[in-house]
Design a protein around this motif. Structure first.
Motif, PDB file in Angstrom:
ATOM      1  N   ARG A 139       1.027  -1.051  -0.100  1.00  0.00           N
ATOM      2  CA  ARG A 139      -0.143   0.093  -0.186  1.00  0.00           C
ATOM      3  C   ARG A 139       0.857   1.161   0.050  1.00  0.00           C
ATOM      4  O   ARG A 139       0.641   2.065  -0.731  1.00  0.00           O
ATOM      5  N   GLN A 140       1.972   1.241   0.932  1.00  0.00           N
ATOM      6  CA  GLN A 140       2.930   2.156   0.827  1.00  0.00           C
ATOM      7  C   GLN A 140       3.616   2.336  -0.393  1.00  0.00           C
ATOM      8  O   GLN A 140       3.726   3.481  -0.976  1.00  0.00           O
ATOM      9  N   ILE A 141       4.130   1.286  -1.085  1.00  0.00           N
ATOM     10  CA  ILE A 141       4.742   1.350  -2.365  1.00  0.00           C
ATOM     11  C   ILE A 141       3.807   2.113  -3.378  1.00  0.00           C
ATOM     12  O   ILE A 141       4.206   2.991  -4.197  1.00  0.00           O
ATOM     13  N   GLU A 142       2.450   1.455  -3.452  1.00  0.00           N
ATOM     14  CA  GLU A 142       1.622   2.171  -4.533  1.00  0.00           C
ATOM     15  C   GLU A 142       1.340   3.623  -4.161  1.00  0.00           C
ATOM     16  O   GLU A 142       1.268   4.372  -5.191  1.00  0.00           O
ATOM     17  N   THR A 143       1.054   4.060  -2.738  1.00  0.00           N
ATOM     18  CA  THR A 143       0.718   5.584  -2.657  1.00  0.00           C
ATOM     19  C   THR A 143       1.873   6.175  -3.096  1.00  0.00           C
ATOM     20  O   THR A 143       1.566   7.345  -4.003  1.00  0.00           O
ATOM     21  N   PHE A 144       3.224   6.190  -2.745  1.00  0.00           N
ATOM     22  CA  PHE A 144       4.295   6.864  -3.054  1.00  0.00           C
ATOM     23  C   PHE A 144       4.725   6.630  -4.634  1.00  0.00           C
ATOM     24  O   PHE A 144       5.162   7.623  -5.281  1.00  0.00           O
ATOM     25  N   GLY A 145       4.676   5.577  -4.956  1.00  0.00           N
ATOM     26  CA  GLY A 145       5.007   5.403  -6.455  1.00  0.00           C
ATOM     27  C   GLY A 145       4.166   6.056  -7.321  1.00  0.00           C
ATOM     28  O   GLY A 145       4.604   6.856  -8.423  1.00  0.00           O
ATOM     29  N   LYS A 146       2.712   6.004  -7.158  1.00  0.00           N
ATOM     30  CA  LYS A 146       2.035   6.829  -7.991  1.00  0.00           C
ATOM     31  C   LYS A 146       2.002   8.049  -8.082  1.00  0.00           C
ATOM     32  O   LYS A 146       1.657   9.014  -8.904  1.00  0.00           O
ATOM     33  N   LEU A 147       2.647   8.849  -6.830  1.00  0.00           N
ATOM     34  CA  LEU A 147       2.867  10.179  -6.699  1.00  0.00           C
ATOM     35  C   LEU A 147       4.277  10.323  -7.324  1.00  0.00           C
ATOM     36  O   LEU A 147       4.772  11.433  -7.451  1.00  0.00           O
TER      37      LEU A 147
END
Length: 130
Positions: free
Chosen positions: A8-16
């Protein structure tokens, strides 16, 4: 080792648009295939026991140094058990020119930090010694 929360953290910051570096105290990092595109590197703490926990809280200084080693000037550091709203990117963008360090939500679970914070700490320590 919490793969669902980590992803979830990877997706949140990756998409940013952030490069994601993982500093793991566990030898197994469970990544979802779709999140692998955001991972720049994974660094394992090989001195940690597989069953150990809470080592990261004691090794933030090492993580800071490793993260800034390649010339990076600013980083976001997040423990994998910290929930960040999707608005976290906006919060950082709106405040990063005002602050060199943003810390929260509680304890040592989230940091936005500029490399110059570490340089300032080193300068102050050297002045006290000298």
């Amino acid at each position: 080792n919490r793969p669902a929360v980590l992803n979830r953290q990877i997706e949140t910051f990756g998409k940013l648009g952030y490069d994601v570096h993982i500093f793991s105290n566990h030898p197994q990092v469970g990544l979802l295939e779709e999140n692998k595109q955001y991972i720049k590197e994974i660094v394992f703490n090989n001195l940690s026991d597989e069953e150990a926990n809470s080592y990261c809280a004691r090794s933030w200084n090492n993580i800071f140094i490793k993260a800034f080693k390649d010339g990076t000037e600013e980083c976001v550091f997040v423990q994998d058990d910290t929930w960040c709203r999707p608005e976290i990117g906006q919060l950082i963008e709106e405040n990063k020119d005002k602050f060199d360090l943003i810390w929260g939500p509680a304890g040592d679970t989230f940091f936005y930090m500029k490399k110059k914070v570490l340089a300032e700490i080193e300068t102050r320590v050297m002045k006290k010694k000298g």
